[in-house]
Design a protein around this motif. Sequence first.
Motif, short mmCIF file in Angstrom:
data_model
loop_
_atom_site.label_atom_id
_atom_site.label_comp_id
_atom_site.label_asym_id
_atom_site.label_seq_id
_atom_site.Cartn_x
_atom_site.Cartn_y
_atom_site.Cartn_z
N ASP A 161 -3.31 69.48 49.80
CA ASP A 161 -3.31 68.02 49.75
C ASP A 161 -2.64 67.43 51.00
O ASP A 161 -3.11 66.44 51.57
CB ASP A 161 -2.57 67.55 48.50
CG ASP A 161 -3.35 67.86 47.22
OD1 ASP A 161 -4.59 68.03 47.33
OD2 ASP A 161 -2.73 67.92 46.15
N LYS A 162 -1.54 68.07 51.41
CA LYS A 162 -0.83 67.59 52.60
C LYS A 162 -1.68 67.76 53.85
O LYS A 162 -1.71 66.91 54.73
CB LYS A 162 0.49 68.33 52.75
CG LYS A 162 1.35 67.80 53.91
CD LYS A 162 2.66 68.53 53.96
CE LYS A 162 3.57 67.95 55.05
NZ LYS A 162 2.94 67.91 56.36
N ILE A 163 -2.36 68.91 53.90
CA ILE A 163 -3.22 69.17 55.06
C ILE A 163 -4.33 68.13 55.14
O ILE A 163 -4.63 67.59 56.21
CB ILE A 163 -3.80 70.58 54.98
CG1 ILE A 163 -2.70 71.64 55.15
CG2 ILE A 163 -4.89 70.76 56.05
CD1 ILE A 163 -3.17 73.05 54.96
N GLU A 164 -4.93 67.83 54.00
CA GLU A 164 -5.99 66.83 53.97
C GLU A 164 -5.45 65.46 54.38
O GLU A 164 -6.11 64.70 55.10
CB GLU A 164 -6.60 66.76 52.57
CG GLU A 164 -7.45 67.98 52.23
CD GLU A 164 -8.03 67.89 50.82
OE1 GLU A 164 -7.73 66.87 50.12
OE2 GLU A 164 -8.75 68.80 50.43
N THR A 165 -4.23 65.18 53.92
CA THR A 165 -3.62 63.90 54.29
C THR A 165 -3.36 63.83 55.78
O THR A 165 -3.62 62.82 56.43
CB THR A 165 -2.30 63.71 53.53
OG1 THR A 165 -2.54 63.73 52.11
CG2 THR A 165 -1.65 62.38 53.91
N ASP A 166 -2.85 64.96 56.34
CA ASP A 166 -2.57 65.01 57.78
C ASP A 166 -3.85 64.86 58.60
O ASP A 166 -3.88 64.17 59.63
CB ASP A 166 -1.88 66.33 58.14
CG ASP A 166 -0.46 66.39 57.61
OD1 ASP A 166 0.08 65.31 57.26
OD2 ASP A 166 0.10 67.51 57.53
N ILE A 167 -4.91 65.53 58.10
CA ILE A 167 -6.20 65.46 58.81
C ILE A 167 -6.73 64.03 58.78
O ILE A 167 -7.21 63.49 59.78
CB ILE A 167 -7.22 66.42 58.19
CG1 ILE A 167 -6.81 67.87 58.46
CG2 ILE A 167 -8.62 66.16 58.75
CD1 ILE A 167 -7.67 68.90 57.76
N ASP A 168 -6.65 63.44 57.60
CA ASP A 168 -7.10 62.06 57.45
C ASP A 168 -6.31 61.11 58.36
O ASP A 168 -6.87 60.23 59.00
CB ASP A 168 -6.95 61.64 55.99
CG ASP A 168 -7.51 60.26 55.73
OD1 ASP A 168 -8.71 60.05 56.02
OD2 ASP A 168 -6.75 59.39 55.28
N GLN A 169 -5.00 61.34 58.42
CA GLN A 169 -4.14 60.53 59.27
C GLN A 169 -4.48 60.73 60.74
O GLN A 169 -4.49 59.78 61.53
CB GLN A 169 -2.67 60.90 59.02
CG GLN A 169 -1.67 60.01 59.73
CD GLN A 169 -1.68 58.58 59.20
OE1 GLN A 169 -2.15 58.34 58.08
NE2 GLN A 169 -1.21 57.64 60.00
N PHE A 170 -4.77 61.98 61.09
CA PHE A 170 -5.14 62.31 62.47
C PHE A 170 -6.41 61.55 62.87
O PHE A 170 -6.48 60.98 63.95
CB PHE A 170 -5.37 63.81 62.61
CG PHE A 170 -5.96 64.21 63.93
CD1 PHE A 170 -5.18 64.29 65.07
CD2 PHE A 170 -7.33 64.50 64.04
CE1 PHE A 170 -5.73 64.65 66.29
CE2 PHE A 170 -7.88 64.87 65.25
CZ PHE A 170 -7.08 64.94 66.37
N TYR A 171 -7.41 61.54 61.98
CA TYR A 171 -8.66 60.82 62.28
C TYR A 171 -8.43 59.32 62.40
O TYR A 171 -9.03 58.65 63.23
CB TYR A 171 -9.70 61.13 61.20
CG TYR A 171 -10.37 62.47 61.37
CD1 TYR A 171 -11.01 62.81 62.58
CD2 TYR A 171 -10.37 63.41 60.34
CE1 TYR A 171 -11.62 64.06 62.75
CE2 TYR A 171 -10.98 64.65 60.50
CZ TYR A 171 -11.59 64.97 61.70
OH TYR A 171 -12.19 66.19 61.87
N LYS A 172 -7.55 58.81 61.55
CA LYS A 172 -7.24 57.39 61.61
C LYS A 172 -6.57 57.04 62.94
O LYS A 172 -6.89 56.03 63.56
CB LYS A 172 -6.33 57.00 60.44
CG LYS A 172 -7.02 56.96 59.10
CD LYS A 172 -6.06 56.53 58.01
CE LYS A 172 -6.76 56.47 56.65
NZ LYS A 172 -5.84 56.06 55.56
N ILE A 173 -5.63 57.90 63.35
CA ILE A 173 -4.94 57.66 64.64
C ILE A 173 -5.92 57.77 65.80
O ILE A 173 -5.89 56.96 66.74
CB ILE A 173 -3.77 58.65 64.81
CG1 ILE A 173 -2.67 58.36 63.77
CG2 ILE A 173 -3.18 58.55 66.22
CD1 ILE A 173 -1.56 59.39 63.74
N SER A 174 -6.78 58.79 65.74
CA SER A 174 -7.78 58.98 66.80
C SER A 174 -8.71 57.78 66.89
O SER A 174 -9.06 57.31 67.99
CB SER A 174 -8.60 60.25 66.53
OG SER A 174 -7.78 61.40 66.55
N LYS A 175 -9.13 57.30 65.71
CA LYS A 175 -10.01 56.12 65.69
C LYS A 175 -9.29 54.91 66.27
O LYS A 175 -9.88 54.12 67.04
CB LYS A 175 -10.42 55.84 64.24
CG LYS A 175 -11.34 54.63 64.07
CD LYS A 175 -12.70 54.87 64.76
CE LYS A 175 -13.71 53.83 64.37
NZ LYS A 175 -13.32 52.48 64.75
#
Length: 230
Positions: free
Chosen positions: A7-21
């Motif tokens: 769950d944390k990994i998915e959250t981090d990935i999601d956050q990463f995509y948001k920051i990249s966007k």
Amino acid sequence: MEKIDLDKIETDIDQFYKISKHIEDVIKSVDKTENKIELAKESINKEILLKKFPSQAIGSVVLYNELNEKYNLYVENQFNKVIRFLEHIENKEKKYRDLYLNSTENYIIDPNGIPFNELKQEKKEIDNCYELLLILVKEVNGDIVKFNKVYNKLEDAGLFMTTPEKANQQYLLEISTKLDNVIEGLKVLFQSLEETNNSLREIEGNTSEISLNMYDVRSHLWDISWGTNK
């Protein structure tokens, strides 16, 4: 063995995509702002250049009146040919005005799309025409040698042709070259004539003052105001 927190990994990935966007959006915004700045700079540069150009050419009106006053000094056929040249100048003045309005109305929104080079070329050609017609006006009862040299050069270059004759010879496409050739061909002649006039003036006084000052007159054949009649 440590348990992987998916769950944390998915959250981090999601956050990463948001920051990249967000970074991409910022970059696009910066690029857009830089483009606007460059456009503004180019608009300012064009405005500075356009301010150096007169808003319209009015020389044909002045020369028209002078030709009326001196009509009886010309041979009729000769006068008719000079009037054809005057009409050519009038058409070029109209074209210049259209180019000027196009440029001054659109330089802010599309500084690179305005016909600036055409405007510049048209002014150069009109200046050349003014110089030549001034000679035909001022020297008809003055320096007759200069008058005939200019008249013959213009006739040889086809600048006295009728409208059908112009159409048959792609006249408008060749006019710039024709005028340049006439001006270049007359430069040496004018220099020689001026040297001769200088010598004559030492004996006869200032009888050729109008001829000498002729080239200064063309500056009065333009409306140099900026921002008027746009």
